[in-house]
Every structure is written in structure tokens, then in C-alpha cells.
Design an enzyme around this catalytic site. Structure first.
Site, PDB file in Angstrom:
ATOM      1  N   THR A  45       4.007  17.253   1.180  1.00 42.13           N
ATOM      2  CA  THR A  45       4.755  16.575   0.126  1.00 42.13           C
ATOM      3  C   THR A  45       6.163  16.349   0.650  1.00 42.13           C
ATOM      4  O   THR A  45       6.712  17.212   1.341  1.00 42.13           O
ATOM      5  CB  THR A  45       4.790  17.401  -1.165  1.00 42.13           C
ATOM      6  OG1 THR A  45       5.395  18.672  -0.890  1.00 42.13           O
ATOM      7  CG2 THR A  45       3.386  17.628  -1.728  1.00 42.13           C
ATOM      8  N   HIS A  46       6.734  15.186   0.346  1.00 37.52           N
ATOM      9  CA  HIS A  46       8.033  14.793   0.918  1.00 37.52           C
ATOM     10  C   HIS A  46       7.971  14.756   2.445  1.00 37.52           C
ATOM     11  O   HIS A  46       8.989  14.948   3.130  1.00 37.52           O
ATOM     12  CB  HIS A  46       9.157  15.743   0.473  1.00 37.52           C
ATOM     13  CG  HIS A  46       9.323  15.841  -1.004  1.00 37.52           C
ATOM     14  ND1 HIS A  46      10.197  15.056  -1.715  1.00 37.52           N
ATOM     15  CD2 HIS A  46       8.706  16.646  -1.917  1.00 37.52           C
ATOM     16  CE1 HIS A  46      10.137  15.364  -2.994  1.00 37.52           C
ATOM     17  NE2 HIS A  46       9.226  16.326  -3.147  1.00 37.52           N
TER      18      HIS A  46
ATOM     19  N   SER B  61       0.487 -30.342 -11.604  1.00 42.00           N
ATOM     20  CA  SER B  61      -0.737 -30.250 -12.396  1.00 42.00           C
ATOM     21  C   SER B  61      -1.985 -30.359 -11.541  1.00 42.00           C
ATOM     22  O   SER B  61      -3.095 -30.128 -12.028  1.00 42.00           O
ATOM     23  CB  SER B  61      -0.760 -31.381 -13.428  1.00 42.00           C
ATOM     24  OG  SER B  61      -0.732 -32.640 -12.754  1.00 42.00           O
TER      25      SER B  61
ATOM     26  N   SER C 164      -9.475 -34.497 -17.890  1.00 43.39           N
ATOM     27  CA  SER C 164      -8.103 -34.792 -17.488  1.00 43.39           C
ATOM     28  C   SER C 164      -7.778 -33.872 -16.322  1.00 43.39           C
ATOM     29  O   SER C 164      -8.333 -32.771 -16.220  1.00 43.39           O
ATOM     30  CB  SER C 164      -7.124 -34.538 -18.638  1.00 43.39           C
ATOM     31  OG  SER C 164      -5.790 -34.487 -18.170  1.00 43.39           O
TER      32      SER C 164
ATOM     33  N   LYS D  73      -2.196   3.838  26.696  1.00 42.21           N
ATOM     34  CA  LYS D  73      -1.702   3.898  25.311  1.00 42.21           C
ATOM     35  C   LYS D  73      -2.653   3.145  24.379  1.00 42.21           C
ATOM     36  O   LYS D  73      -3.124   2.060  24.696  1.00 42.21           O
ATOM     37  CB  LYS D  73      -0.303   3.290  25.215  1.00 42.21           C
ATOM     38  CG  LYS D  73       0.392   3.543  23.884  1.00 42.21           C
ATOM     39  CD  LYS D  73       1.847   3.071  23.962  1.00 42.21           C
ATOM     40  CE  LYS D  73       2.621   3.487  22.715  1.00 42.21           C
ATOM     41  NZ  LYS D  73       2.131   2.809  21.527  1.00 42.21           N
ATOM     42  N   VAL D  74      -2.943   3.743  23.226  1.00 42.81           N
ATOM     43  CA  VAL D  74      -3.800   3.127  22.210  1.00 42.81           C
ATOM     44  C   VAL D  74      -3.058   3.132  20.888  1.00 42.81           C
ATOM     45  O   VAL D  74      -2.486   4.154  20.497  1.00 42.81           O
ATOM     46  CB  VAL D  74      -5.138   3.887  22.075  1.00 42.81           C
ATOM     47  CG1 VAL D  74      -5.993   3.247  20.988  1.00 42.81           C
ATOM     48  CG2 VAL D  74      -5.881   3.899  23.407  1.00 42.81           C
TER      49      VAL D  74
ATOM     50  N   SER E 115      -0.601  -1.177  25.098  1.00 42.74           N
ATOM     51  CA  SER E 115       0.666  -1.523  25.723  1.00 42.74           C
ATOM     52  C   SER E 115       0.418  -2.299  27.006  1.00 42.74           C
ATOM     53  O   SER E 115      -0.542  -2.020  27.734  1.00 42.74           O
ATOM     54  CB  SER E 115       1.468  -0.255  26.026  1.00 42.74           C
ATOM     55  OG  SER E 115       2.633  -0.567  26.772  1.00 42.74           O
TER      56      SER E 115
ATOM     57  N   GLU F  81      -2.313  -1.320  11.108  1.00 45.16           N
ATOM     58  CA  GLU F  81      -1.156  -2.212  11.175  1.00 45.16           C
ATOM     59  C   GLU F  81      -1.480  -3.581  10.585  1.00 45.16           C
ATOM     60  O   GLU F  81      -0.655  -4.180   9.884  1.00 45.16           O
ATOM     61  CB  GLU F  81      -0.693  -2.347  12.623  1.00 45.16           C
ATOM     62  CG  GLU F  81      -0.018  -1.090  13.166  1.00 45.16           C
ATOM     63  CD  GLU F  81       0.271  -1.162  14.653  1.00 45.16           C
ATOM     64  OE1 GLU F  81      -0.017  -2.207  15.276  1.00 45.16           O
ATOM     65  OE2 GLU F  81       0.790  -0.167  15.202  1.00 45.16           O
TER      66      GLU F  81
ATOM     67  N   ASP G 290     -13.205 -44.024 -15.153  1.00 44.30           N
ATOM     68  CA  ASP G 290     -14.067 -44.269 -16.308  1.00 44.30           C
ATOM     69  C   ASP G 290     -15.355 -43.472 -16.257  1.00 44.30           C
ATOM     70  O   ASP G 290     -15.876 -43.061 -17.307  1.00 44.30           O
ATOM     71  CB  ASP G 290     -14.407 -45.769 -16.391  1.00 44.30           C
ATOM     72  CG  ASP G 290     -13.196 -46.627 -16.677  1.00 44.30           C
ATOM     73  OD1 ASP G 290     -12.186 -46.076 -17.162  1.00 44.30           O
ATOM     74  OD2 ASP G 290     -13.249 -47.846 -16.401  1.00 44.30           O
TER      75      ASP G 290
END
Length: 438
Positions: A162-163, A83, A114, A299-300, A293, A306, A107
Site C-alpha cells: 500500500t502506498h 448531423s 432524414s 534486455k526484455v 533494446s 505498455e 424520393d
């Protein structure tokens, strides 16, 4: 941050009882506990229930908690009593300590409240605040970035897919406009959930009946909170629904899951279109942010897409836990609120950061490889679809087979099959094919 210990014995017990994750409740929930305690003290004084001096000191102390001055005073593990009672008691003790002599945690600080109505109210309002003021603007920024690129790439024709296979031509701008619409739809989904998220159970006290609270208390506290923040804070549809169920949290999490799905689609398309630079699709150039890398020079990698897809996976996982948590509303109380708070607020924060990063560090810097895109448009054999109205599906299929076997162009194969040059000029206009209705 305060440094010295301001909490009391109930907080110590909870710290000892719940050594689970080492992760406290989200700071924003603690801040909203402070906001609610401050507003409650002011309302109770206005109603003649709390001494004006005590109320002023309580409100001032709680305002400091709301401002984030005492985040280190909320040490209880987020995996605690379901709770959130322990964290509500924690807030009461810290406020009482700050407020000084004569202030009692239960009090006075907890008057008319509550844990069962205050803690979920703080969670709802923390999520509402972050969604309105952080997530929605971040998604709007992403949508604007994508819309800008859609206009920039409006006439860059390419092969549709597509696919994952060659299809009839489209423009790169059309694809980016689709991504922008996904972001805008995500904003709409989040906004649709906000009115119900803003319905808080405050005033229900222990079980929803409002025992030990003034009948005007909840409405006056809501009015103060709304005036202070401008957020759409409202009464529950029914006090027992609001006390026993956390459906508003589940609904918002569901909208966040859809946003995560949308961002995954967008990020995956970007890294596929940017694959290469020589042995991939290479339809777009993504911004180069860092070395890709430790062993392969030059390499990029598509690091931002990601990151975005990892964030999306976490948000979807969080949603599963929130869904399970939402199912734990037994009779008059849900007992998975801290878990739901942790996961929902994390999802909001992650999506906010991911949307801004995707806009600023990726989309804004994307460039089109126009030559590559247009070569793909000319190579796609599915463009033969545009010949159907002139020569029929079967003859167009034969032309596709001939072109595929020879490796030659569709136009050459159609010409060899006897299709007239004026028909070829009309049918195989790739820009018009991508925009058949103008």
C-alpha cells in the site's frame, strides 16, 4: 471494393467542402447505413408506399453496402456537417446508383427518413454491434485468463503493498482475482449501457415529429433489424430526447473510460511485478516477446502492458471529446455526431484489441517467481500487524523498529523481545495471514 465512382453530386460537394483529416466515417457506420436503407425499402414496400421492384433493387444494393463491398464509395471526411447529412446523402447516392434506372436518392432510397434520424441511428447501432459482438467477448476472454492465473497462483504468498510500501502478506492469486473482477465489472458496465444505446431515433425524421414518415415505419424497420442481428434495438424513451441528445453514446463512452482505467491498473501492476529481472521486484515472469533494446543485449521489456496503457490513454482522451460532443445538443439536434462516432468506435476497437492481446500475449504466459514472492512475504515488517492481538500495537511497533535497524527478520526481533515461540508460530504464519478467514 468497387473501384469505379458510384456517388453523385452531393457527395462531390462534401468531399470538396471538408478536406480536413483524410479520414472517412468509420466503415461500420457506412455498413449500418446500408442495413437501415435496406430495411427501410422493404418496409416502405410492405406499407404500399414504394414500388415493389424499386424496393427490391434498393434493398439488394443496400445489402451489399452493409456487407462491406463498397467501403471505398464513402470518401467524405469524418469531420463534416455535424448531423452526418453529407454521409447520409452519400449513402443515398451510392444505393441509387447500384439500384439502377428510376431510383431517386431522396424520393426512394431516403423515403421516410432524414439524416437527422438515420445517421445517429447508424452510429448507435454500429457501436451496439461492436460492443456486443467484439468488445464484450474480448473482455470475457481477459477475465477468464486472469481467473485461471488466480487459481494457479492461489497459494503463492507475497508481500502486499500500500502506498507502494510493504504491507501485510497477500497471495498472488488474490491479486489476480482482483484483476479478473475488474474485467468482469467492466463487462457489466458496458452491458448496462447497451439497452439505452439501442434506443434509436429512427422515425423522428427532421426534428422528432415524424413528418413525412408512416406511423408504422420505424417500428417495422426496428423489428427487421432486430430479427436480422439479434441486437437489443428499441424505440426511444421519447422521440425528442432521442433526436436532440446523444446521451446513449456518452454513457457507453463513460463505461469504456472505466474499462480503460481498470486495464491501466492491471497493466501497471503486471509490469511492476515483472520488473527486473535482477534489480526489480521480479515476482512474476512475463512472456518474452521480442528484444527490448537496440543497444543492451538480452534486455526484455513489458511491451504488451505498455501497449495497453497507451490504448487506455487514447480511450480516455476520446471520452473527453465525446463528452464535449454530447454537450452540443442544441434544441432539436446534436451537431457533433460524426466526431462522436469516430471516437466511440475507435475506443471500442482499441479496447477489444488491447484486451485480447493482454490475455493471449501476456496473462496466459505469466509464471510466478514463487521463491521471490515468499521471500518478500517473510521480509515485510508489516507482518507485525498479526502480533497486535497478542502483544499490542506499541510493543509490535518497537519490534518493527528493532528489525528495521538490524536488518534481521521480524521473527528474530520478536524472539529477542521475549515473544513466546508458540505465539510466533501462530501469528507469523504468512499463508494464514494472507487468508485469515480460510
Amino acid at each position: 471494393m468497387s473501384g469505379s465512382k458510384l456517388w453523385g453530386g452531393e457527395t462531390d460537394k462534401a468531399v470538396a467542402n471538408f478536406p480536413v483529416s483524410g479520414e472517412p466515417i468509420p466503415a461500420s457506420v457506412a455498413h449500418w447505413l446500408g442495413r437501415i436503407k435496406a430495411a427501410a425499402a422493404r418496409v416502405n414496400a410492405d406499407l404500399g408506399l414504394l414500388d415493389a421492384d424499386l424496393a427490391a433493387r434498393i434493398a439488394a444494393a443496400a445489402d451489399r453496402i452493409a456487407a462491406g463491398e463498397f467501403d471505398d464509395q464513402f470518401p467524405i471526411d469524418v469531420f463534416q456537417t455535424g448531423s452526418g447529412t453529407s454521409s447520409n446523402m452519400n449513402a443515398n447516392e451510392v444505393v441509387a446508383s447500384l439500384a439502377g434506372e428510376g431510383v431517386h436518392p431522396n424520393d426512394h432510397v431516403n423515403m421516410g427518413q432524414s439524416s437527422n434520424d438515420v445517421f445517429p441511428s447508424a452510429v448507435h447501432l454500429a457501436a451496439l454491434d461492436r460492443a456486443v459482438n467484439e468488445l464484450v467477448p474480448a473482455l470475457a476472454q481477459l477475465a477468464t485468463s486472469l481467473e485461471n492465473k488466480a487459481r494457479e497462483f492461489n497459494n503463492v504468498v507475497k508481500s502486499g503493498r500500500t502506498h507502494l510500501m510493504d504491507a501485510v502478506p497477500v497471495t498472488l492469486g488474490q491479486e489476480f482475482a482482483g484483476y479478473a473482477a475488474q474485467a468482469r465489472q467492466g463487462i457489466a458496465r458496458v452491458q448496462d449501457a447497451l439497452p439505452r444505446l439501442g434506443q434509436i431515433p429512427l422515425g423522428g425524421t427532421a426534428v422528432g415529429t415524424g413528418l413525412n414518415t408512416h406511423p408504422e415505419f420505424a417500428a417495422k424497420v426496428r423489428a427487421l433489424l432486430h430479427a436480422d442481428t439479434g441486437l437489443p434495438i428499441s424505440a426511444p424513451a421519447d422521440p425528442f430526447e432521442s433526436q436532440a441528445a446523444r446521451d446513449g453514446l456518452v454513457e457507453l463512452s463513460g463505461a469504456l473510460k472505466v474499462v480503460a482505467v481498470s486495464l491501466t491498473k492491471i497493466a501497471n501492476d503486471l509490469r511492476l511485478m515483472g520488473s527486473g529481472p535482477r534489480a526489480g521486484l521480479a515476482e512474476i515472469f512475463l512472456p518474452e516477446l521480442q528484444k527490448g533494446s537496440s543497444i543492451m543485449p538480452g534486455k526484455v521489456n513489458p511491451v504488451i502492458p505498455e501497449v495497453v496503457t497507451q490504448v487506455a490513454a487514447q480511450v480516455i482522451g476520446n471520452d473527453t471529446a465525446i463528452t464535449v460532443g454530447g454537450m452540443q445538443g442544441h434544441f432539436e439536434l446534436n451537431v457533433f455526431v460524426p466526431l462522436m462516432a469516430r471516437n466511440l468506435l475507435q475506443s471500442i476497437a482499441l479496447l477489444t484489441s488491447a484486451a485480447r492481446l493482454l490475455a493471449e500475449k501476456c496473462v496466459d504466459g505469466i509464471e510466478a517467481n514463487r521463491e521471490q514472492c515468499e521471500s518478500y512475504a517473510e521480509l515485510t515488517l508489516s507482518a507485525a500487524t498479526a502480533l497486535n492481538p497478542f502483544i499490542g500495537y506499541d510493543k509490535a511497533s518497537e519490534i518493527v523498529k528493532t528489525a528495521a535497524a538490524s536488518g534481521g527478520s521480524l521473527r528474530d526481533a520478536a524472539r529477542e523481545a521475549g515473544v513466546a515461540e508458540d505465539v510466533l508460530d501462530e501469528a507469523l504464519d504468512y499463508h494464514r495471514m494472507a487468508k485469515p478467514h480460510g
